[in-house]
Design a protein around this motif. Structure first.
Motif, PDB file in Angstrom:
ATOM      1  N   THR A 320       0.710  -1.232   0.161  1.00 18.51           N
ATOM      2  CA  THR A 320       0.000   0.003   0.016  1.00 18.51           C
ATOM      3  C   THR A 320       0.930   1.323   0.035  1.00 18.51           C
ATOM      4  O   THR A 320       0.512   2.089  -0.777  1.00 18.51           O
ATOM      5  N   ARG A 321       1.700   1.239   0.834  1.00 18.25           N
ATOM      6  CA  ARG A 321       2.786   2.460   0.671  1.00 18.25           C
ATOM      7  C   ARG A 321       3.456   2.518  -0.565  1.00 18.25           C
ATOM      8  O   ARG A 321       3.551   3.596  -1.021  1.00 18.25           O
ATOM      9  N   ALA A 322       3.882   1.604  -1.356  1.00 19.51           N
ATOM     10  CA  ALA A 322       4.256   1.626  -2.549  1.00 19.51           C
ATOM     11  C   ALA A 322       3.415   2.203  -3.463  1.00 19.51           C
ATOM     12  O   ALA A 322       3.732   2.995  -4.365  1.00 19.51           O
ATOM     13  N   ALA A 323       1.826   1.637  -3.338  1.00 20.34           N
ATOM     14  CA  ALA A 323       0.842   2.262  -4.355  1.00 20.34           C
ATOM     15  C   ALA A 323       0.819   3.838  -4.052  1.00 20.34           C
ATOM     16  O   ALA A 323       0.530   4.701  -4.773  1.00 20.34           O
ATOM     17  N   ASP A 363      -8.641   2.609  -1.376  1.00 23.14           N
ATOM     18  CA  ASP A 363      -8.666   4.073  -2.027  1.00 23.14           C
ATOM     19  C   ASP A 363      -7.255   4.236  -2.631  1.00 23.14           C
ATOM     20  O   ASP A 363      -7.328   4.780  -3.915  1.00 23.14           O
ATOM     21  N   ARG A 364      -6.346   3.843  -2.647  1.00 25.04           N
ATOM     22  CA  ARG A 364      -5.018   3.789  -3.472  1.00 25.04           C
ATOM     23  C   ARG A 364      -5.241   3.147  -4.726  1.00 25.04           C
ATOM     24  O   ARG A 364      -4.844   3.669  -5.758  1.00 25.04           O
ATOM     25  N   ALA A 365      -5.988   1.976  -4.625  1.00 19.22           N
ATOM     26  CA  ALA A 365      -6.197   1.342  -5.875  1.00 19.22           C
ATOM     27  C   ALA A 365      -7.316   2.039  -6.856  1.00 19.22           C
ATOM     28  O   ALA A 365      -6.959   2.263  -8.088  1.00 19.22           O
ATOM     29  N   MET A 366      -8.025   2.618  -6.234  1.00 17.92           N
ATOM     30  CA  MET A 366      -9.086   3.817  -6.907  1.00 17.92           C
ATOM     31  C   MET A 366      -8.411   4.982  -7.302  1.00 17.92           C
ATOM     32  O   MET A 366      -8.856   5.446  -8.482  1.00 17.92           O
ATOM     33  N   ASP A 367      -7.621   5.472  -6.542  1.00 22.13           N
ATOM     34  CA  ASP A 367      -6.847   6.670  -6.959  1.00 22.13           C
ATOM     35  C   ASP A 367      -5.912   6.511  -8.372  1.00 22.13           C
ATOM     36  O   ASP A 367      -5.903   7.046  -9.036  1.00 22.13           O
ATOM     37  N   ALA A 368      -5.500   5.294  -8.213  1.00 17.06           N
ATOM     38  CA  ALA A 368      -4.656   4.753  -9.573  1.00 17.06           C
ATOM     39  C   ALA A 368      -5.334   4.383 -10.787  1.00 17.06           C
ATOM     40  O   ALA A 368      -5.185   5.082 -11.877  1.00 17.06           O
ATOM     41  N   ALA A 369      -6.576   3.747 -10.455  1.00 17.27           N
ATOM     42  CA  ALA A 369      -7.711   3.369 -11.675  1.00 17.27           C
ATOM     43  C   ALA A 369      -8.174   4.792 -12.284  1.00 17.27           C
ATOM     44  O   ALA A 369      -8.222   4.666 -13.162  1.00 17.27           O
TER      45      ALA A 369
END
Length: 416
Positions: A320-323, A363-369
């Motif tokens: 998650t930090r890497a994301a 949240d990080r997944a959706m930010d990147a998406a």
């Protein structure tokens, strides 16, 4: 009146005999750090006075710490760190021979009184503490008969606490053959002693023999990693970098985590390609490929990093930090990291995981998406992930995400 007599040290009052109780390990470690800082501050202007302070603190260690619970190892590590910092202060002090001899006598008495061998590192460098070849030679003459008698005794189990002090003195006095002859009496190879033999052979210019001697020190309960490091240094000093890397480079890598191990190897072999070093290190840990994720990420080998993270478990928080850190610079990698974090969370991996950890990965997944215009596709992937093959971990992840997305609830209840 001398400066030693007039200087007012702070630390002695904190290291009275019995000053620390059974549960005082943390406080004792703090006081040790403060004492070292006090001594090193004085050393900048008055090295002899600082050395006197260092000797005084070393004298007080065992009486002050005798009753502290040291089972965790924290106190022992703190004492070793103290000695690593204070011994150079004593060794490098420009003291006259009489002063240094008094220090030696006080330190020797402290080692004899030491109940748990806290002061072993002092004996290990005794020859250097002597301050001169003449002094080291005198101590060697005094200690050799006892050590020779101990090692020549046919009855096993004899121990002499001054063994390394004697070997160290012989090394400093350049009595290399005497040192090797003495070591030959010890019937069981013990690296802590035989490393002095390696140094003696190297000082004699016999690098090949030193390598063989080090290799001959291996055995039950011997520190293979330390032996590997010594052998590696011999080959590197001989210009045989390729052989050193092939035989010892990866095994000798030291570090508290995988990235530190990589950095240690890369620092010793700057001529080698970083990705090749990483590939070799990965091959040494089959089944733990995911532990090398952070190293691949630092090298910006993003495809490799995600491949490693999906081959074996990887800490979800690290993913998650890497994301989070790569949302702008490498959104595809960020998306893959976040999705992989959710995958391992759904399979029960992670230490002290909370709802917040799950929601942050989502949240990080959706930010990147969103940056990649893949929001709908990614939402579908996450829903499929958390609803498949129900288990306790997936239920936990599903419940944590109910406030973020429409996912099935536990059992047969309605969707949120």
């Amino acid at each position: 009146m001398t400066k030693t007599a007039t200087h007012k040290w702070i630390f002695p009052a904190r290291f009275r005999a019995g000053a620390y109780g059974w549960k005082s390990s943390k406080l004792a470690c703090q006081r040790l750090r403060e004492a070292v800082s006090e001594i090193k501050k004085v050393a900048k202007k008055e090295p002899d006075l600082a050395a006197e302070g260092a000797v005084r603190l070393i004298e007080k260690l065992w009486p002050a710490l005798e009753h502290v619970d040291s089972s965790s190892g924290a106190l022992g590590s703190a004492v070793n760190k103290v000695l690593d910092q204070l011994l150079p202060v004593i060794i490098n002090a420009p003291a006259d021979p009489n002063t240094r001899q008094k220090w030696l006598e006080r330190l020797w008495q402290a080692m004899e009184d030491d109940g748990v061998d806290y002061l072993g590192p002092v004996g290990d460098r005794w020859g250097e503490v002597c301050g001169s070849v003449e002094s080291a030679n005198q101590w060697a003459e005094e200690l050799m008969p006892t050590l020779r008698s101990c090692w020549a005794d046919p009855n096993p189990g004899n121990y002499f606490h001054g063994a390394t002090a004697c070997l160290s003195c012989l090394l400093v006095a350049e009595r290399y053959q005497d040192l090797l002859d003495l070591l030959a009496l010890d019937r069981k190879p013990f690296w802590h002693y035989r490393r002095y033999g390696v140094e003696a052979l190297l000082s004699m210019g016999k690098k090949s023999e030193a390598l063989q001697y080090a290799e001959g020190s291996r055995g039950l309960n011997q520190p293979d990693s330390a032996i590997d490091q010594a052998c590696e240094e011999i080959l590197i000093s001989s210009g045989l970098h390729d052989e050193a890397y092939r035989r010892y480079g990866l095994r000798a890598a030291q570090g508290n985590w995988y990235l530190a191990q990589f950095r240690a190897v890369a620092k010793r072999y700057p001529m080698k390609d970083a990705s090749a070093i990483l590939a070799d290190l990965i091959a040494t840990t089959p089944g733990d490929e995911g532990k090398w994720f952070a190293t691949a990420k630092e090298l910006e080998l993003y495809v490799l990093a995600l491949g490693l993270a999906n081959r074996s478990p990887c800490d979800p928080k690290t993913l998650t930090r890497a994301a989070r850190d790569n949302l702008d610079s490498a959104p595809e990698f960020a998306l893959g990291s976040a999705l992989t974090a959710l995958r391992w969370l759904s399979e029960g991996w992670g230490y002290e995981v909370t709802n917040v950890d799950v929601m942050e990965a989502y949240d990080r997944a959706m930010d990147a998406a969103t940056r990649l215009n893949k929001a709908d596709d990614v939402t579908g992937q996450i829903r499929q992930l958390v609803e498949a093959n129900d288990n306790g971990a997936r239920q936990f992840v599903r419940q944590a995400l109910q406030g973020r997305m429409r996912v099935g609830s536990d059992d047969n209840g309605p969707e949120t």
